[in-house]
Each structure stands twice: as structure tokens, then as C-alpha cells.
Design an enzyme around this catalytic site. Structure first.
Site, PDB file in Angstrom:
ATOM      1  N   CYS A 189       0.834  -1.206   0.000  1.00 20.16           N
ATOM      2  CA  CYS A 189       0.000   0.000   0.000  1.00 20.16           C
ATOM      3  C   CYS A 189       0.867   1.254   0.000  1.00 20.16           C
ATOM      4  CB  CYS A 189      -0.973  -0.063   1.175  1.00 20.16           C
ATOM      5  SG  CYS A 189      -2.367   1.052   1.018  1.00 20.16           S
ATOM      6  N   HIS A 200      -3.671  -5.249   0.960  1.00 20.60           N
ATOM      7  CA  HIS A 200      -2.951  -5.755   2.132  1.00 20.60           C
ATOM      8  C   HIS A 200      -2.936  -7.282   2.131  1.00 20.60           C
ATOM      9  CE1 HIS A 200      -2.455  -1.977   4.470  1.00 20.60           C
ATOM     10  NE2 HIS A 200      -3.352  -1.586   3.585  1.00 20.60           N
ATOM     11  N   GLU A 237      -1.528  -9.258   4.119  1.00 19.32           N
ATOM     12  CA  GLU A 237      -1.640  -9.775   5.492  1.00 19.32           C
ATOM     13  C   GLU A 237      -3.080  -9.739   5.996  1.00 19.32           C
ATOM     14  OE1 GLU A 237      -0.713  -6.804   4.641  1.00 19.32           O
ATOM     15  OE2 GLU A 237      -0.977  -5.313   6.221  1.00 19.32           O
TER      16      GLU A 237
END
Lengths: 201, 267
Positions: free
Chosen positions: A79, A180, A182
Site C-alpha cells: 500500500c 494488504h 496480510e
């Protein structure tokens, strides 16, 4: 064992990222400057914060970023971390890291900004981070800007949010995701593992 | 493909346990927060929301451990709110693993905390929660709506629905957007726990008043309630508790149902 570093700009939540890397089998150090020698097989620039403070926090070290990764250390920018690869951003006045030519521009106001939620990946070409990831996989986005590389070859996947948003980029040892990984469930897990595999080599 | 509608299970946490009430009262136990978080994440929830409704500040300190535990078992975004008064409270939540922080009473008491949070952590981290209740005592300076022949305005309530503020929800929503909120979690007190559907008038009006994403909350008792709120109000996300806690519908079952009804969801 892969030893990675996450650069902490000071404001962001890096717990989830650290946790996902550790689950994938890496050992992770959190660093706040490049003052010590680079002993890592990979570096992560996480995705939460604002452009200017993050760039300032990276630039304040004695060793600069380019010097630190000059042995082709793989770098994954997430990001904001990916946005910092570019030369400049409409979010701030500071110069970007400039490892990829192009700039970062605000998303069109015709859509809701931030672009927040799960969107599909349109895979353009194969890439190391995308290995084993199916076309149209769901990933989690939360951002207000998009990258605009001069060389479109760097874009390996896009996402459609009224306009095409570059979602994954790869150039040399620099990897970036606008979303993202994660926070993107199993698909994200595959990409984190792919990055670890790049770092192992 | 455009953005999908988000389905968000909500876990009200009191003294370390998930609880569920009616109109914000008569609370009963619904399970362990970490176990439920992992289960919902695996079932395909798009996000999770935790609201700490623990009464005392002393007991609330345990929220930090809870946030860390939850963050280590799930890989989807999650918001933590409840009792956030200051930048320090928010920071404590975000640095322990939450992706977003929900702020409600604290934002009414000190609106600047919204801007401070936005500057430090970015707009995407800031969820302003608004508890709204229909007020039938009409006043000139309020935005008046009507349904089934009755006229009312929407009033902001704080302290878990206990205290009226005489603030108009429409005006407050516009203000928090300006101050830097990334998202609004909009709960209808009238509908909360009733299981007879979201407040469509409320949701539609707020969706139309601001340009940031709106999470509809309060009143969901069946998947059709979600279909209605997405079709009738264009909300970006729907939050629900009971239908998930009591296993009436799994998250995946709800999302399949929505897809059949042409609502774009992640499956």
C-alpha cells in the site's frame, strides 16, 4: 530460516504483518532506521501511515535506502509502502524513493474514497508474488491513491474500481501490492509465502 | 467487477466474553471472543468488529490482550471500539493489532480526536460509530423524515444508548466526514436486537449525506434483511450479531444467499 526486517515509520500497525510473516516461517525484526548493517534477506515497507511522515522517517538514517538494498535485497512495499517506491505522490510534498519511475495520484472522486473492501485481481502477467494465485482472487484494499508507473510492464495485476488500479507491481528486486496481503485471507497467505521464497534465493 | 458488499459479524465484548442484548439492554452470553473471531474469519467474514462494552475502565485494560490474541488468529481486517476517549486509547488498540479503531462517545465529547487520529494513522483507521434513535418530538432545526405517516428526526445517543445529545445524526455524519472519519458504523437503537430488519430510512439518508462508506447496523435477523439494506440504501457493509452467534445462519450461508439475490459478495 528467512530473516526479514519490517521498517516501522512509527504510526502504523505492523502487528498483523509481522504475525503473518512469522506464521509463514520467517524470523522478523522491526527496524526504525538503516543505521546498522543490512543482515536481512528481505525488507518490508508496511502499508499504514501518511506519505510525507513515512518518507521522512525512512530518509533520516545515516545510510540511505538505495545504499541499504543495493545488493538487490528483495523489498515488498504494501500500500503506502509501494507508493513510496515512486518519484512523488499527490498525498505529500516529499520526494519518493524513486526506485520506480512514475508518480502516485489520488483516486477519482466519482467513486467512494477510500477504496475500502474486497476486490478482484485481474492478473496481467505472471510474476513471482502471484505464483499460484488464481485470476479474480479476492484481496483486501484500503487506499485513497493509486500508482502510475511510466513503464506499465511493471504492473502484473490490476483491480477494477471504476478505473484500473495497479494492484501488484514487480520490478527487479522491488515488489509492491496496493492491497494488504496480510489481511487478504488465504490468497494473501500465498503471496506472503511467495515473497519469502524470493528472499530465500 | 466492482467492490463487494462487506458482511461483518459484530462481537460485543463484556469482561472478556461475547454478549448480546436487546435495545442495548438485557444482555446474555454468546461465547469466547477469540474462538468466535477465528470461526467467523474461516467462514468467510469480510471483517470483524469488536465493541468493548465493559463497564469500568479498570476492567477495560484487558482489551489490549484481547486485541493481540484476535490479531494473531485471523487474517482479515478488524475494528475495535468501545470506551475510546483519547488518542492514547486509540493508539493502544491500533498498535496491538487492530486495523481500525471505533470511536463514539469520545468523538462527541472531543471531535478533534477524529482529526488527530486521521493525521497520525490515516483516514482508513478511523471508524466513527453513531448510535441513532428516532425522535418524534419535531424541532425546526432538525432533518425531518417520515415513515408510515409518522414524522421524526434522528438523534445521536452516547454512553451505549443511555444519553441523548439532541444532535442531529445527519449533521453529525457530515461533520465527522469533514473531520477525517474513514467510515461510519451506523447503528439504529430502535432496531437493535429486534431482528426485524435494518432501519432503511436511517441508512439511506446517511448514505446519501456523506461519501465515505457506511456500515449498516442494528436489527438484522435474517439474510433477507441484508438483501433489503443493500438494495434499498446502497450501504457498503452490513453488520450483524445474533444471526451469526446463535448459528441460525453461518457467514458463508448468508453470503451465498446474498449472491443468489444478485448482491456482489466475496465467496
Amino acid at each position: 530460516m528467512v530473516n526479514l526486517a519490517i521498517f516501522d515509520y512509527g504510526a502504523g500497525n505492523i502487528f498483523s504483518l509481522k504475525n503473518s510473516l512469522e506464521k509463514a516461517g520467517a524470523t522478523v525484526d522491526v527496524i526504525t532506521n538503516f543505521d546498522k548493517p543490512n543482515i536481512y534477506s528481505g525488507l518490508l515497507l508496511p502499508g499504514v501511515g501518511n506519505f510525507d511522515p513515512a518518507i521522512k522517517s525512512i530518509s533520516k538514517s545515516k545510510t540511505n535506502f538505495h545504499e541499504y538494498v543495493k545488493d538487490n535485497t528483495p523489498v515488498l512495499g504494501i500500500c503506502l509502502g509501494m507508493e513510496m517506491f515512486f518519484e512523488k505522490s499527490e498525498e505529500g510534498n516529499e520526494k519518493g524513493l524513486g526506485v520506480i519511475e512514475g508518480d502516485v495520484i489520488v483516486l477519482p472522486q466519482s467513486m467512494k474514497v477510500p477504496h475500502m473492501g474486497w476486490n478482484n485481481l485481474e492478473i496481467k502477467k505472471s510474476g513471482k508474488i502471484l505464483e499460484g494465485v488464481k485470476n479474480e482472487s479476492w484481496v483486501y484494499f484500503v487506499h485513497s491513491y493509486r500508482v502510475n508507473p511510466i513503464n506499465c510492464d511493471a504492473i502484473t495485476a490490476e483491480s477494477d474500481y471504476g478505473i484500473k488500479v495497479p494492484a501488484v507491481i514487480e520490478q527487479d528486486n522491488f515488489f509492491g501490492t496496493q492491497f494488504h496481503p496480510e489481511k487478504s485471507g488465504n490468497v494473501g497467505k500465498i503471496m506472503i509465502q511467495n515473497f519469502l521464497n524470493v528472499c530465500k534465493k | 467487477m466492482t467492490l463487494t458488499k462487506r458482511i461483518i459479524p459484530c462481537l460485543d465484548v463484556k469482561n472478556g466474553r461475547v454478549v448480546k442484548g436487546l435495545h442495548f439492554e438485557s444482555i446474555k452470553d454468546a461465547g469466547d471472543p477469540v474462538e468466535l473471531a477465528e470461526k467467523y474469519s474461516n467462514e468467510g467474514a469480510d471483517e470483524l468488529v469488536f465493541l468493548d462494552i465493559t463497564a469500568s475502565d479498570e476492567q477495560r485494560k484487558t482489551i489490549k490482550d484481547l486485541v493481540r490474541k484476535v490479531a494473531s488468529v485471523i487474517d482479515i481486517p478488524f475494528t475495535v471500539g468501545g470506551g475510546v476517549k483519547s488518542l492514547e486509547d486509540a493508539r493502544n488498540i491500533l498498535l496491538n493489532g487492530a486495523d481500525k479503531v471505533g470511536i463514539n462517545t469520545g468523538a462527541i465529547k472531543n471531535p478533534n480526536v477524529i482529526s488527530e487520529l486521521m493525521k497520525l494513522f490515516g483516514r482508513q483507521c478511523v471508524v466513527v460509530a453513531i448510535d441513532a434513535k428516532r425522535n418524534y418530538d419535531l424541532k425546526k432545526d432538525k432533518n425531518i423524515f417520515s415513515e408510515n405517516g409518522k414524522k421524526f428526526w434522528f438523534e445521536v445517543f452516547i454512553y451505549g444508548g443511555k444519553e441523548a445529545t439532541s444532535i442531529d445524526v445527519v449533521e453529525w455524519a457530515k461533520k465527522v466526514e469533514k473531520l477525517g472519519a474513514g467510515e461510519i458504523l451506523l447503528t439504529s437503537i430502535d432496531k437493535d436486537g429486534t431482528k426485524d430488519g435494518y432501519d432503511l430510512v436511517l441508512t439511506r439518508e446517511i448514505v446519501n449525506s456523506v461519501s465515505i462508506p457506511i456500515i449498516a447496523s442494528g436489527g438484522c435477523g435474517k439474510p433477507d434483511d441484508m438483501v433489503n439494506v443493500f438494495k434499498e440504501s446502497n450501504a457498503d457493509a452490513a453488520l450483524a450479531a445474533s444471526i451469526f452467534h446463535y448459528q441460525t445462519h453461518g457467514v458463508n450461508g448468508v453470503k451465498k444467499y446474498l449472491k443468489d439475490k444478485q448482491i456482489p459478495v466475496r465467496l
